[in-house]
Design a protein around this motif. Structure first.
Motif, PDB file in Angstrom:
ATOM      1  N   LEU A 175       8.247   6.626  -5.398  1.00  0.00           N
ATOM      2  CA  LEU A 175       6.822   6.844  -5.132  1.00  0.00           C
ATOM      3  C   LEU A 175       6.333   6.014  -3.939  1.00  0.00           C
ATOM      4  CD1 LEU A 175       4.121   8.114  -5.966  1.00  0.00           C
ATOM      5  CD2 LEU A 175       3.821   6.229  -7.581  1.00  0.00           C
ATOM      6  N   THR A 199       4.031   0.012  -7.183  1.00  0.00           N
ATOM      7  CA  THR A 199       3.604  -1.128  -8.023  1.00  0.00           C
ATOM      8  C   THR A 199       4.067  -2.458  -7.414  1.00  0.00           C
ATOM      9  OG1 THR A 199       3.742   0.309  -9.947  1.00  0.00           O
ATOM     10  CG2 THR A 199       3.689  -2.062 -10.379  1.00  0.00           C
ATOM     11  N   ARG A 217      -6.322  11.811 -20.340  1.00  0.00           N
ATOM     12  CA  ARG A 217      -5.186  11.991 -19.434  1.00  0.00           C
ATOM     13  C   ARG A 217      -4.111  12.839 -20.115  1.00  0.00           C
ATOM     14  NH1 ARG A 217       0.010   9.206 -19.420  1.00  0.00           N
ATOM     15  NH2 ARG A 217       1.006   9.590 -17.421  1.00  0.00           N
ATOM     16  N   LEU A 219      -1.662  11.165  -8.284  1.00  0.00           N
ATOM     17  CA  LEU A 219      -0.412  11.784  -8.722  1.00  0.00           C
ATOM     18  C   LEU A 219      -0.802  13.011  -9.544  1.00  0.00           C
ATOM     19  CD1 LEU A 219       1.565   8.586  -9.868  1.00  0.00           C
ATOM     20  CD2 LEU A 219       1.159   9.476  -7.557  1.00  0.00           C
ATOM     21  N   ARG A 266       7.578   3.178 -19.364  1.00  0.00           N
ATOM     22  CA  ARG A 266       7.427   4.347 -18.468  1.00  0.00           C
ATOM     23  C   ARG A 266       6.364   4.140 -17.395  1.00  0.00           C
ATOM     24  NH1 ARG A 266       5.972   8.410 -22.881  1.00  0.00           N
ATOM     25  NH2 ARG A 266       5.143   9.517 -21.084  1.00  0.00           N
ATOM     26  N   TYR A 267       5.720   2.947 -17.401  1.00  0.00           N
ATOM     27  CA  TYR A 267       4.545   2.766 -16.539  1.00  0.00           C
ATOM     28  C   TYR A 267       4.589   1.475 -15.726  1.00  0.00           C
ATOM     29  CZ  TYR A 267       2.543   6.375 -19.535  1.00  0.00           C
ATOM     30  OH  TYR A 267       2.312   7.543 -20.211  1.00  0.00           O
ATOM     31  N   GLY A 268       3.654   1.392 -14.761  1.00  0.00           N
ATOM     32  CA  GLY A 268       3.326   0.118 -14.143  1.00  0.00           C
ATOM     33  C   GLY A 268       2.379  -0.589 -15.102  1.00  0.00           C
ATOM     34  N   GLN A 296       8.949   1.117  -5.030  1.00  0.00           N
ATOM     35  CA  GLN A 296       7.848   1.275  -5.975  1.00  0.00           C
ATOM     36  C   GLN A 296       6.507   0.855  -5.363  1.00  0.00           C
ATOM     37  OE1 GLN A 296       8.163   2.772  -8.764  1.00  0.00           O
ATOM     38  NE2 GLN A 296      10.338   2.598  -9.299  1.00  0.00           N
ATOM     39  N   ASP A 333      -0.448  13.675 -13.388  1.00  0.00           N
ATOM     40  CA  ASP A 333      -1.421  13.105 -14.308  1.00  0.00           C
ATOM     41  C   ASP A 333      -2.714  13.894 -14.160  1.00  0.00           C
ATOM     42  OD1 ASP A 333       0.212  11.164 -15.330  1.00  0.00           O
ATOM     43  OD2 ASP A 333      -0.529   9.561 -14.053  1.00  0.00           O
ATOM     44  N   GLU A 356       6.511  -3.093 -12.838  1.00  0.00           N
ATOM     45  CA  GLU A 356       6.853  -1.668 -12.962  1.00  0.00           C
ATOM     46  C   GLU A 356       7.899  -1.474 -14.054  1.00  0.00           C
ATOM     47  OE1 GLU A 356       5.484   0.930 -11.743  1.00  0.00           O
ATOM     48  OE2 GLU A 356       6.967   2.535 -11.947  1.00  0.00           O
ATOM     49  N   ILE A 387      -2.260   4.537 -14.682  1.00  0.00           N
ATOM     50  CA  ILE A 387      -2.073   5.984 -14.668  1.00  0.00           C
ATOM     51  C   ILE A 387      -2.331   6.462 -13.234  1.00  0.00           C
ATOM     52  CG2 ILE A 387      -2.403   6.381 -17.123  1.00  0.00           C
ATOM     53  CD1 ILE A 387      -5.318   7.008 -16.552  1.00  0.00           C
ATOM     54  N   GLY A 388      -1.945   7.703 -12.931  1.00  0.00           N
ATOM     55  CA  GLY A 388      -1.755   8.083 -11.539  1.00  0.00           C
ATOM     56  C   GLY A 388      -2.940   8.201 -10.595  1.00  0.00           C
TER      57      GLY A 388
HETATM   58  C1  G1P Z   1       4.484   6.277 -11.556  1.00  0.00           C
HETATM   59  C2  G1P Z   1       4.237   4.806 -11.197  1.00  0.00           C
HETATM   60  C3  G1P Z   1       3.841   4.016 -12.435  1.00  0.00           C
HETATM   61  C4  G1P Z   1       2.642   4.667 -13.094  1.00  0.00           C
HETATM   62  C5  G1P Z   1       2.929   6.152 -13.401  1.00  0.00           C
HETATM   63  C6  G1P Z   1       1.684   6.857 -13.921  1.00  0.00           C
HETATM   64  O1  G1P Z   1       5.621   6.356 -12.366  1.00  0.00           O
HETATM   65  O2  G1P Z   1       5.414   4.274 -10.615  1.00  0.00           O
HETATM   66  O3  G1P Z   1       3.533   2.694 -12.086  1.00  0.00           O
HETATM   67  O4  G1P Z   1       2.325   3.965 -14.281  1.00  0.00           O
HETATM   68  O5  G1P Z   1       3.354   6.839 -12.222  1.00  0.00           O
HETATM   69  O6  G1P Z   1       1.933   8.169 -14.250  1.00  0.00           O
HETATM   70  P1  G1P Z   1       6.446   7.738 -12.561  1.00  0.00           P
HETATM   71  O7  G1P Z   1       5.689   8.525 -13.585  1.00  0.00           O
HETATM   72  O8  G1P Z   1       6.502   8.396 -11.231  1.00  0.00           O
HETATM   73  O9  G1P Z   1       7.807   7.311 -13.063  1.00  0.00           O
END
Ligand code: G1P
Length: 305
Positions: free
Chosen positions: A125, A247, A268, A145, A185-187, A245, A148, A206, A220-221
């Motif tokens: 990303l 993040t 979301r 993103l 799965r998130y930052g 990243q 989302d 991250e 979230i995105g």
């Molecule tokens: C990305 C970001 C992450 C964020 C997430 C939200 O992750 O790197 O920090 O929390 O989007 O959807 P990905 O979903 O691309 O793995």
């Protein structure tokens, strides 16, 4: 507002307006094969609009004037989607299908408001956002993103814009509390002081293991970022998953500018996930007076089976 809330971040001047948005849409959509073999995942419909169009509408509602798509091979129909379709428009007009014609035209940014660049390599990303650096230039920008999908009034980015101006600019991310087992799965945010739904960001990690997560408050995105981010992304350092990243680059800006998270009141839906995508279709469908009654009846009959 609590006394002293902004003391850590004195900002003399008014924050610059955020006019540009970057929409990374280069992902391969492997979780949706075979549907995404020839169709970009961002073009899959939630009810009757492609997922990416919701993000564009949310950005527009928040005052964004320039939409920068970071695409990849096989994504050309996204470009077509945000252009006129003359034959179709003429046909609808000749047949007096005004509602359909209106639905085509209302989603269309004005000439010159969209631009496209390619990520070229799937390096993460951070790399996707960095690919837009010349189109963004030296000004603040938003990142959305499209996977989302955020549903609510005011929209998520509009809520963040309000906070951005209130706290004196800097960086703002959207955030949501997640169950501890999902933080990987998130930052994830190390939170500081809070003022209503706006929380100071003291640190970011991250995709941490639950035991290492600084909290359950996840990004979230949606992002509002400053151009200084590009210098951090220039370093090309990789992080979680061997990817560059956003993040990690954002984490290096903490302390150099105001940095806040907005706990959005929007709902979301993770449209990058099959169940999340179906949930989005049902939830958005239930808000639509034209289809809600029939959809409700179906959901009821499915429940009783
Ligand atoms: C990305 C970001 C992450 C964020 C997430 C939200 O992750 O790197 O920090 O929390 O989007 O959807 P990905 O979903 O691309 O793995």
């Amino acid at each position: 507002m609590k006394a002293g809330f902004h003391r850590a971040f004195p900002m003399a001047s008014k924050p610059k307006p955020v006019r540009k948005a970057v929409l990374p849409v280069a992902g391969m959509g492997t979780r949706f094969l075979p549907a995404t073999k020839a169709v970009p995942k961002e073009m899959l419909p939630v009810v009757d609009k492609p997922v990416v169009q919701y993000a564009v509408e949310e950005a527009r509602e928040a005052g964004i004037e320039q939409f920068i798509f970071v695409t990849g091979r096989g994504k050309a129909i996204i470009e077509d989607h945000f252009d006129h379709a003359y034959e179709l428009e003429m046909l609808l007009s000749a047949r007096e299908k005004t509602n359909e014609l209106h639905s085509l035209l209302e989603g269309l940014p004005v000439t010159g408001a969209v631009s496209f660049t390619r990520q070229q390599k799937p390096l993460g990303l951070g790399h996707a956002v960095w690919s837009a650096r010349h189109l963004v230039g030296d000004e603040p920008f938003a990142v959305l993103l499209p996977d989302d999908l955020l549903v609510g009034k005011p929209g998520c980015l509009a809520q963040m814009m309000e906070a951005y101006h209130r706290v004196g600019g800097g960086a703002v991310v959207a955030a949501e509390e997640k169950p501890l087992e999902d933080v990987k799965r998130y930052g994830v945010i190390a939170p500081g002081k809070a003022d209503g739904n706006v929380v100071e960001v003291k640190g970011l990690v991250e995709k941490p293991k639950p035991a290492k997560a600084p909290s359950r408050l996840c990004i979230i995105g949606r992002y509002i970022l400053q151009p200084e981010l590009f210098a951090e992304l220039d370093r090309g350092e990789t992080g979680a998953g061997g990817e560059i990243q956003v993040t990690d680059a954002m984490a290096r800006l903490i302390g150099r500018m105001p940095f806040h998270a907005v706990k959005t009141t929007c709902d979301r839906y993770d449209c990058g996930d099959k169940v999340g995508f179906l949930h989005a279709n049902i939830a958005v469908g239930l808000t639509r007076p034209d289809i809600a009654p029939a959809l409700k009846a179906i959901l009821k009959s499915v429940q009783t089976e």
